[in-house]
Design a protein around this motif. Structure first.
Motif, PDB file in Angstrom:
ATOM      1  N   ARG A 152     -13.566  73.054  11.734  1.00  0.00           N
ATOM      2  CA  ARG A 152     -15.030  72.923  11.781  1.00  0.00           C
ATOM      3  C   ARG A 152     -15.506  71.522  12.122  1.00  0.00           C
ATOM      4  N   LYS A 153     -14.699  70.496  11.770  1.00  0.00           N
ATOM      5  CA  LYS A 153     -15.214  69.138  11.966  1.00  0.00           C
ATOM      6  C   LYS A 153     -14.174  68.153  12.483  1.00  0.00           C
ATOM      7  N   GLY A 154     -12.999  68.132  11.840  1.00  0.00           N
ATOM      8  CA  GLY A 154     -12.024  67.085  12.136  1.00  0.00           C
ATOM      9  C   GLY A 154     -11.585  67.052  13.592  1.00  0.00           C
ATOM     10  N   GLY A 195     -24.826  50.788  -0.521  1.00  0.00           N
ATOM     11  CA  GLY A 195     -26.081  50.104  -0.214  1.00  0.00           C
ATOM     12  C   GLY A 195     -26.901  50.765   0.868  1.00  0.00           C
ATOM     13  N   VAL A 196     -26.625  52.070   1.124  1.00  0.00           N
ATOM     14  CA  VAL A 196     -27.437  52.770   2.132  1.00  0.00           C
ATOM     15  C   VAL A 196     -28.867  52.910   1.612  1.00  0.00           C
ATOM     16  N   ARG A 197     -29.840  52.660   2.487  1.00  0.00           N
ATOM     17  CA  ARG A 197     -31.232  52.873   2.077  1.00  0.00           C
ATOM     18  C   ARG A 197     -31.986  53.584   3.191  1.00  0.00           C
ATOM     19  N   THR A 198     -33.063  54.230   2.805  1.00  0.00           N
ATOM     20  CA  THR A 198     -33.856  54.965   3.778  1.00  0.00           C
ATOM     21  C   THR A 198     -34.655  53.987   4.627  1.00  0.00           C
ATOM     22  N   THR A 199     -34.604  54.166   5.946  1.00  0.00           N
ATOM     23  CA  THR A 199     -35.321  53.257   6.841  1.00  0.00           C
ATOM     24  C   THR A 199     -36.729  53.792   7.080  1.00  0.00           C
ATOM     25  N   THR A 200     -37.661  53.350   6.255  1.00  0.00           N
ATOM     26  CA  THR A 200     -39.053  53.773   6.436  1.00  0.00           C
ATOM     27  C   THR A 200     -39.986  52.562   6.452  1.00  0.00           C
ATOM     28  N   ASP A 201     -39.424  51.403   6.771  1.00  0.00           N
ATOM     29  CA  ASP A 201     -40.257  50.183   6.797  1.00  0.00           C
ATOM     30  C   ASP A 201     -41.484  50.380   7.687  1.00  0.00           C
ATOM     31  N   TYR A 202     -41.269  51.109   8.783  1.00  0.00           N
ATOM     32  CA  TYR A 202     -42.363  51.281   9.750  1.00  0.00           C
ATOM     33  C   TYR A 202     -43.489  52.176   9.215  1.00  0.00           C
ATOM     34  N   LEU A 203     -43.255  52.788   8.060  1.00  0.00           N
ATOM     35  CA  LEU A 203     -44.306  53.620   7.452  1.00  0.00           C
ATOM     36  C   LEU A 203     -44.836  52.990   6.166  1.00  0.00           C
ATOM     37  N   ALA A 236     -41.890  66.032   8.298  1.00  0.00           N
ATOM     38  CA  ALA A 236     -40.843  65.037   8.035  1.00  0.00           C
ATOM     39  C   ALA A 236     -39.598  65.765   7.553  1.00  0.00           C
ATOM     40  N   ILE A 237     -38.469  65.401   8.116  1.00  0.00           N
ATOM     41  CA  ILE A 237     -37.201  66.050   7.733  1.00  0.00           C
ATOM     42  C   ILE A 237     -36.124  64.984   7.561  1.00  0.00           C
ATOM     43  N   GLY A 238     -35.021  65.407   7.012  1.00  0.00           N
ATOM     44  CA  GLY A 238     -33.853  64.541   6.920  1.00  0.00           C
ATOM     45  C   GLY A 238     -33.995  63.484   5.840  1.00  0.00           C
ATOM     46  N   ASP A 239     -33.369  62.361   6.092  1.00  0.00           N
ATOM     47  CA  ASP A 239     -33.270  61.321   5.056  1.00  0.00           C
ATOM     48  C   ASP A 239     -34.628  60.825   4.575  1.00  0.00           C
ATOM     49  N   ILE A 240     -35.626  60.791   5.459  1.00  0.00           N
ATOM     50  CA  ILE A 240     -36.896  60.199   5.030  1.00  0.00           C
ATOM     51  C   ILE A 240     -37.744  61.161   4.186  1.00  0.00           C
ATOM     52  N   PRO A 264     -29.196  66.115  -0.913  1.00  0.00           N
ATOM     53  CA  PRO A 264     -28.423  64.918  -0.580  1.00  0.00           C
ATOM     54  C   PRO A 264     -28.815  64.392   0.793  1.00  0.00           C
ATOM     55  N   LYS A 265     -28.739  63.094   0.953  1.00  0.00           N
ATOM     56  CA  LYS A 265     -29.076  62.482   2.251  1.00  0.00           C
ATOM     57  C   LYS A 265     -27.891  62.666   3.178  1.00  0.00           C
ATOM     58  N   MET A 266     -27.776  63.865   3.712  1.00  0.00           N
ATOM     59  CA  MET A 266     -26.649  64.207   4.585  1.00  0.00           C
ATOM     60  C   MET A 266     -27.162  64.985   5.787  1.00  0.00           C
ATOM     61  N   ALA A 267     -26.411  64.838   6.885  1.00  0.00           N
ATOM     62  CA  ALA A 267     -26.844  65.450   8.141  1.00  0.00           C
ATOM     63  C   ALA A 267     -26.975  66.964   8.028  1.00  0.00           C
ATOM     64  N   SER A 268     -26.074  67.576   7.271  1.00  0.00           N
ATOM     65  CA  SER A 268     -26.114  69.039   7.205  1.00  0.00           C
ATOM     66  C   SER A 268     -27.423  69.515   6.561  1.00  0.00           C
ATOM     67  N   TYR A 269     -27.969  68.729   5.633  1.00  0.00           N
ATOM     68  CA  TYR A 269     -29.248  69.106   5.015  1.00  0.00           C
ATOM     69  C   TYR A 269     -30.398  68.828   5.981  1.00  0.00           C
ATOM     70  N   ALA A 270     -30.284  67.747   6.741  1.00  0.00           N
ATOM     71  CA  ALA A 270     -31.318  67.454   7.742  1.00  0.00           C
ATOM     72  C   ALA A 270     -31.420  68.607   8.740  1.00  0.00           C
ATOM     73  N   MET A 271     -30.270  69.187   9.078  1.00  0.00           N
ATOM     74  CA  MET A 271     -30.281  70.308  10.030  1.00  0.00           C
ATOM     75  C   MET A 271     -30.954  71.536   9.416  1.00  0.00           C
TER      76      MET A 271
HETATM   77  C1  LIG Z   1     -21.440  55.837   7.306  1.00  0.00           C
HETATM   78  C2  LIG Z   1     -22.155  57.153   7.131  1.00  0.00           C
HETATM   79  C3  LIG Z   1     -21.420  58.327   7.165  1.00  0.00           C
HETATM   80  C4  LIG Z   1     -22.060  59.550   7.009  1.00  0.00           C
HETATM   81  N1  LIG Z   1     -21.308  60.698   7.027  1.00  0.00           N
HETATM   82  C5  LIG Z   1     -21.910  61.880   6.890  1.00  0.00           C
HETATM   83  C6  LIG Z   1     -21.149  63.077   6.929  1.00  0.00           C
HETATM   84  O1  LIG Z   1     -19.930  63.056   7.086  1.00  0.00           O
HETATM   85  N2  LIG Z   1     -21.790  64.258   6.782  1.00  0.00           N
HETATM   86  C7  LIG Z   1     -23.143  64.319   6.620  1.00  0.00           C
HETATM   87  O2  LIG Z   1     -23.679  65.446   6.506  1.00  0.00           O
HETATM   88  N3  LIG Z   1     -23.895  63.195   6.572  1.00  0.00           N
HETATM   89  C8  LIG Z   1     -23.311  61.988   6.700  1.00  0.00           C
HETATM   90  N4  LIG Z   1     -24.055  60.834   6.649  1.00  0.00           N
HETATM   91  C9  LIG Z   1     -25.492  60.939   6.438  1.00  0.00           C
HETATM   92  C10 LIG Z   1     -26.174  61.278   7.744  1.00  0.00           C
HETATM   93  O3  LIG Z   1     -25.823  60.324   8.731  1.00  0.00           O
HETATM   94  C11 LIG Z   1     -27.685  61.273   7.529  1.00  0.00           C
HETATM   95  O4  LIG Z   1     -28.038  62.070   6.422  1.00  0.00           O
HETATM   96  C12 LIG Z   1     -28.371  61.844   8.758  1.00  0.00           C
HETATM   97  O5  LIG Z   1     -28.075  61.052   9.897  1.00  0.00           O
HETATM   98  C13 LIG Z   1     -29.895  61.894   8.542  1.00  0.00           C
HETATM   99  O6  LIG Z   1     -30.491  62.321   9.745  1.00  0.00           O
HETATM  100  P1  LIG Z   1     -31.953  61.869  10.051  1.00  0.00           P
HETATM  101  O7  LIG Z   1     -32.282  62.488  11.373  1.00  0.00           O
HETATM  102  O8  LIG Z   1     -32.822  62.140   8.877  1.00  0.00           O
HETATM  103  O9  LIG Z   1     -31.926  60.278  10.174  1.00  0.00           O
HETATM  104  P2  LIG Z   1     -31.115  59.369  11.195  1.00  0.00           P
HETATM  105  O10 LIG Z   1     -29.894  60.065  11.696  1.00  0.00           O
HETATM  106  O11 LIG Z   1     -30.972  58.052  10.494  1.00  0.00           O
HETATM  107  O12 LIG Z   1     -32.095  59.244  12.426  1.00  0.00           O
HETATM  108  C14 LIG Z   1     -33.254  58.467  12.357  1.00  0.00           C
HETATM  109  C15 LIG Z   1     -33.453  57.859  13.720  1.00  0.00           C
HETATM  110  O13 LIG Z   1     -34.710  57.191  13.744  1.00  0.00           O
HETATM  111  C16 LIG Z   1     -34.552  55.976  14.408  1.00  0.00           C
HETATM  112  N5  LIG Z   1     -35.606  55.081  13.988  1.00  0.00           N
HETATM  113  C17 LIG Z   1     -35.711  54.392  12.821  1.00  0.00           C
HETATM  114  N6  LIG Z   1     -36.831  53.654  12.806  1.00  0.00           N
HETATM  115  C18 LIG Z   1     -37.474  53.895  13.973  1.00  0.00           C
HETATM  116  C19 LIG Z   1     -38.692  53.448  14.545  1.00  0.00           C
HETATM  117  N7  LIG Z   1     -39.496  52.589  13.931  1.00  0.00           N
HETATM  118  N8  LIG Z   1     -39.022  53.916  15.754  1.00  0.00           N
HETATM  119  C20 LIG Z   1     -38.229  54.779  16.424  1.00  0.00           C
HETATM  120  N9  LIG Z   1     -37.062  55.239  15.926  1.00  0.00           N
HETATM  121  C21 LIG Z   1     -36.687  54.803  14.721  1.00  0.00           C
HETATM  122  C22 LIG Z   1     -33.160  55.510  14.030  1.00  0.00           C
HETATM  123  O14 LIG Z   1     -32.671  54.585  14.973  1.00  0.00           O
HETATM  124  C23 LIG Z   1     -32.384  56.820  14.044  1.00  0.00           C
HETATM  125  O15 LIG Z   1     -31.868  57.106  15.315  1.00  0.00           O
HETATM  126  C24 LIG Z   1     -23.448  59.600   6.814  1.00  0.00           C
HETATM  127  C25 LIG Z   1     -24.189  58.417   6.795  1.00  0.00           C
HETATM  128  C26 LIG Z   1     -23.549  57.202   6.947  1.00  0.00           C
HETATM  129  C27 LIG Z   1     -24.362  55.925   6.934  1.00  0.00           C
END
Ligand SMILES: Cc1cc2nc3c(=O)[nH]c(=O)nc-3n(C[C@H](O)[C@H](O)[C@H](O)COP(=O)(O)OP(=O)(O)OC[C@H]3O[C@@H](n4cnc5c(N)ncnc54)[C@H](O)[C@@H]3O)c2cc1C
Length: 214
Positions: A189-191, A73-81, A111-115, A121-128
């Protein structure tokens, strides 16, 4: 421990060797898998709270536990946009971007990362990886040059999935395509520290990397 997932595979889309490695390690840890099935009804107690959890899968299996964790049930947090003042969002509530990762219609907003509306994929490594593109473009703009770095899709999926500190499975890109990562590689690398040393050093923290400790 019991894992229930509607998908019928572990790590769908990753190499079969990686899937098999993960399954073997989960078996060894005694983790019970219920794949290709869901729950007939959600647990009656909140996720993450100790209590009596009793659920039934679509396959008719009954599972009893002391706690459950929600991993769906993960969803992108873009309500503010959502009001579209910056730009109209896509149907998936993501922000449309150009190949240079500018928000559509803007030369100085990125704009980068999940949004970001990208197929990654919505993953941190791609955001980087996205961040590296944007750093290059902003650096060029600050120098008065044209920003010319473009995002390109990553052909190979990558993941580092630790299981505890020392176990885990993974897949990494190589010049010859995707290759499995051993548990040792995942640990190194991670653990070992879940990237905390890497990020501490990136933010100029004097703490020494974990691997350098005596
Ligand atoms: C349980 C879980 C496990 C995960 N494990 C992995 C993993 O092992 N490897 C991996 O690569 N990825 C993993 N991910 C995915 C990874 O966390 C995301 O892809 C990554 O964090 C996206 O980075 P981001 O900077 O785009 O967004 P985020 O990290 O979500 O950062 C967005 C930031 O914006 C802030 N924000 C939101 N709305 C507002 C607002 N209105 N005003 C100001 N700030 C706001 C949020 O609080 C947040 O800090 C996991 C995700 C989850 C939920």
């Amino acid at each position: 421990m019991v894992v229930v997932d509607r998908t019928d595979q572990l790590l769908p889309g990753f190499l079969p060797e990686v899937q098999d490695d993960l399954r073997r390690q989960l078996d060894k840890l005694g983790v019970e898998l219920h794949l290709g099935t869901g729950l007939t009804a959600p647990p009656t107690i909140d996720a993450g709270r100790a209590g009596h959890v009793a659920v039934t899968t679509d396959h008719g299996d009954e599972i009893v536990a002391d706690i459950w964790f929600r991993a769906f049930g993960v969803r992108t947090t873009t309500d503010y946009l959502a009001d579209g003042t910056l730009t109209p969002l896509t149907e998936q509530a993501t922000v449309p971007v150009t190949e240079r990762l500018n928000v559509q219609g803007y030369d100085h907003v990125y704009a980068i990362g999940d949004i970001a509306a990208l197929p990654d994929p919505k993953m941190a490594s791609y955001a980087m990886t996205h961040a590296e593109v944007v750093v290059q473009n902003i650096t060029a703009q600050l120098a008065g040059d044209q920003p010319g770095t473009v995002w390109s899709p990553t052909a190979e999926r990558r993941i580092l999935l630790p299981l505890g500190t020392y176990g885990g499975a993974g897949q990494l890109p190589t010049p010859d395509g995707a290759a499995p990562a051993t548990a040792q590689m995942v640990y190194e690398r991670k653990g070992a520290d879940l990237f905390t040393a890497k990020f501490a050093s990136r933010f100029n923290n004097p703490r020494r990397p974990i691997n350098d400790r005596d």
